[in-house]
Design an enzyme around this catalytic site. Structure first.
Site, mmCIF file in Angstrom:
data_model
loop_
_atom_site.group_PDB
_atom_site.id
_atom_site.type_symbol
_atom_site.label_atom_id
_atom_site.label_comp_id
_atom_site.label_asym_id
_atom_site.label_seq_id
_atom_site.Cartn_x
_atom_site.Cartn_y
_atom_site.Cartn_z
ATOM 1 N N HIS A 24 42.252 34.448 20.286
ATOM 2 C CA HIS A 24 42.104 34.694 21.722
ATOM 3 C C HIS A 24 43.377 34.262 22.439
ATOM 4 O O HIS A 24 43.533 33.086 22.786
ATOM 5 C CB HIS A 24 40.884 33.914 22.242
ATOM 6 C CG HIS A 24 40.569 34.104 23.689
ATOM 7 N ND1 HIS A 24 39.297 33.933 24.201
ATOM 8 C CD2 HIS A 24 41.337 34.441 24.760
ATOM 9 C CE1 HIS A 24 39.306 34.139 25.493
ATOM 10 N NE2 HIS A 24 40.543 34.441 25.874
ATOM 11 N N HIS A 51 46.095 36.117 25.355
ATOM 12 C CA HIS A 51 46.571 37.271 26.146
ATOM 13 C C HIS A 51 48.091 37.266 26.079
ATOM 14 O O HIS A 51 48.719 36.297 26.517
ATOM 15 C CB HIS A 51 46.125 37.126 27.603
ATOM 16 C CG HIS A 51 44.634 36.988 27.755
ATOM 17 N ND1 HIS A 51 43.822 38.034 28.125
ATOM 18 C CD2 HIS A 51 43.811 35.921 27.566
ATOM 19 C CE1 HIS A 51 42.566 37.626 28.168
ATOM 20 N NE2 HIS A 51 42.535 36.339 27.834
ATOM 21 N N HIS A 87 35.057 38.782 27.202
ATOM 22 C CA HIS A 87 34.981 37.476 27.840
ATOM 23 C C HIS A 87 33.597 37.372 28.473
ATOM 24 O O HIS A 87 33.176 38.280 29.218
ATOM 25 C CB HIS A 87 36.037 37.354 28.937
ATOM 26 C CG HIS A 87 37.426 37.115 28.430
ATOM 27 N ND1 HIS A 87 38.030 37.922 27.517
ATOM 28 C CD2 HIS A 87 38.319 36.134 28.733
ATOM 29 C CE1 HIS A 87 39.252 37.461 27.274
ATOM 30 N NE2 HIS A 87 39.454 36.370 27.993
ATOM 31 N N GLU A 133 32.629 32.370 30.668
ATOM 32 C CA GLU A 133 33.766 31.511 31.034
ATOM 33 C C GLU A 133 33.480 30.938 32.419
ATOM 34 O O GLU A 133 33.470 29.729 32.612
ATOM 35 C CB GLU A 133 35.072 32.331 31.034
ATOM 36 C CG GLU A 133 36.310 31.516 31.411
ATOM 37 C CD GLU A 133 37.581 32.363 31.512
ATOM 38 O OE1 GLU A 133 37.480 33.600 31.624
ATOM 39 O OE2 GLU A 133 38.688 31.761 31.503
ATOM 40 N N ASP A 172 44.414 31.077 24.762
ATOM 41 C CA ASP A 172 44.144 31.901 25.946
ATOM 42 C C ASP A 172 45.434 32.379 26.629
ATOM 43 O O ASP A 172 45.901 33.476 26.355
ATOM 44 C CB ASP A 172 43.229 31.144 26.919
ATOM 45 C CG ASP A 172 42.375 32.071 27.779
ATOM 46 O OD1 ASP A 172 42.451 33.291 27.577
ATOM 47 O OD2 ASP A 172 41.621 31.573 28.637
ATOM 48 N N ASP A 173 45.966 31.563 27.534
ATOM 49 C CA ASP A 173 47.202 31.922 28.242
ATOM 50 C C ASP A 173 48.139 30.709 28.166
ATOM 51 O O ASP A 173 48.311 29.976 29.148
ATOM 52 C CB ASP A 173 46.895 32.264 29.699
ATOM 53 C CG ASP A 173 45.960 33.453 29.813
ATOM 54 O OD1 ASP A 173 46.433 34.595 29.716
ATOM 55 O OD2 ASP A 173 44.742 33.232 29.960
HETATM 56 N N1 HPA Z 1 39.997 34.923 31.640
HETATM 57 C C1 HPA Z 1 39.744 36.180 32.022
HETATM 58 N N2 HPA Z 1 40.671 37.106 32.057
HETATM 59 C C2 HPA Z 1 41.908 36.793 31.684
HETATM 60 C C3 HPA Z 1 42.224 35.530 31.276
HETATM 61 C C4 HPA Z 1 41.228 34.537 31.252
HETATM 62 O O1 HPA Z 1 41.445 33.352 30.901
HETATM 63 N N3 HPA Z 1 43.547 35.536 30.960
HETATM 64 C C5 HPA Z 1 43.986 36.777 31.173
HETATM 65 N N4 HPA Z 1 43.001 37.545 31.625
HETATM 66 ZN ZN ZN Z 2 41.040 34.945 27.800
#
Ligand code: HPA
Ligand code: ZN
Length: 361
Positions: free
Chosen positions: A39, A41, A219, A222, A300-301
């Site tokens: 996971h 992006h 997703h 979250e 994630d990011d």
């Molecule tokens: N959550 C949802 N969408 C996203 C995320 C995230 O952490 N990062 C990039 N798009």
């Molecule tokens: Zn994500």
């Protein structure tokens, strides 16, 4: 395997506040563990230094005077705060070379952390909507992935995400744009603002994606309620849940996720930065493991949330008192849940087995 050893300050802070020292041997164990990421992006790996350098190359004016000022803007209270800055950063990416440089920078970093397989998301609608062709992003990203496979032996899968704040028609258009690249896109996913955009909005798109041979992830949970996790499973037919933290609010759903061993890609530092949990000490990862949920750790990011795979593993290990067995279980779960072809998953399991067998220090 040579692995990157972060500075002392890097090991203990990562811009967050978990200052408890970590056992050096455990830290080395994390560094050397052959890891799998499911996971991440790719647009969220855009480090400020690279962003400024590509902005200059493309003659794009960033709304921040310096790298430092941009970093201070990474102070988020919720997902949407982050998404606003994330889409702004993406605007710098214009050419195939930009996407290549972005992706290669991520792959070099994870190579230094001994990540052996990665499954990355990309957001074509975030590019097409500002006049960048689908092909430009796709070719730049996959050229770097192919390079990393040859040079570093890192295998990869690509997951195309639909932006859930946009409509179904836009998602269908994106699915059609991907048609000639289907051989290299393993799955479709669903990201962007979760609240108010339930999975059911995309039931028909996901059904069509399934008919065209894509695996599916989304997703869910979250920021959204447990019902969104149920929706992702039942309406979208997903093979994994991205995040899924809110399942803990629904005992029956937890029982189902455990029974069906649905893989969940948990992102600890992301959850802290987006205030899904009050601090890393309150992260539910250990509880999820103890309940028998099939959880994995992911970044994630990473450019926005304070760390890549190793930093995420170190953070939860220190804060929640995880041991080597937990770390191996998390990695085994990721290999089991990976979309890589069976022979590659087998090879990853063997590499992990060998590591475990030789690591009795
Ligand atoms: N959550 C949802 N969408 C996203 C995320 C995230 O952490 N990062 C990039 N798009
Ligand atoms: Zn994500």
């Amino acid at each position: 395997m040579e692995t990157e050893r972060p500075s002392l300050e890097g090991r203990f802070s990562f811009g967050l506040c978990y200052l408890r020292a970590m056992d050096a041997a455990l830290s080395d164990f994390i560094l050397d563990l052959p890891k799998v990421e499911l996971h991440c992006h790719i647009e969220g790996t855009f480090e400020p230094e690279l962003m400024f350098s590509l902005a200059e190359r493309n003659g794009v004016q960033l709304p921040y005077p310096s790298v430092e000022k941009l970093r201070t803007a990474y102070d988020f209270s919720r997902l949407q705060d982050f998404l606003d800055i994330y889409y702004e950063g993406m605007n710098v990416l214009r050419t195939e070379q930009d996407f290549y440089d972005l992706t290669l920078a991520y792959l070099e970093r994870i190579n230094a952390q001994n990540v052996r397989h990665t499954e990355i998301f990309f957001d074509p609608q975030g590019h097409v909507s500002r006049g960048i062709a689908f092909d430009t992003a796709f070719i730049g990203i996959t050229s770097a992935l192919d390079h990393a496979e040859r040079e570093f032996g890192i295998s990869s899968e690509l997951i195309m995400c639909f932006l859930r704040h946009l409509d179904e028609e836009d998602a269908f258009r994106t699915l059609d744009q991907a048609e000639s690249f289907r051989h290299r896109i393993r799955a479709v996913g669903l990201d962007s603002g979760e609240r108010g955009n339930p999975p059911e909005k995309f039931t028909r798109v996901f059904a069509e994606a399934a008919a065209r041979g894509y695996l599916r992830v989304a997703h869910a949970g979250e920021e959204g309620p447990p019902a969104y996790i149920v929706g992702a499973l039942d309406s979208l037919g997903v093979d994994r849940i991205d995040h899924g933290n809110s399942c803990l609010e629904d005992e029956e759903l937890v029982r189902r996720l455990v029974r069906e061993q649905v893989p969940m890609t948990v992102c600890p530092l992301s959850n802290v930065r987006l205030c899904g949990v009050p601090s890393i000490d309150h992260h539910p990862l250990k509880k999820m493991l103890d309940l028998g949920l099939k959880v994995t750790i992911n970044s994630d990011d990473p450019a926005y949330f304070g760390g890549y795979m190793n930093e995420n593993m170190e953070a939860v290990t220190t804060a929640l008192g995880l041991d080597r067995r937990h770390l191996v279980t998390l990695t085994r779960n990721a290999i089991d849940a990976a979309f890589a072809p069976e022979p590659r998953r087998q090879a990853l399991h063997e590499e992990l087995d060998l590591f475990v067998a030789t690591r009795n220090d």
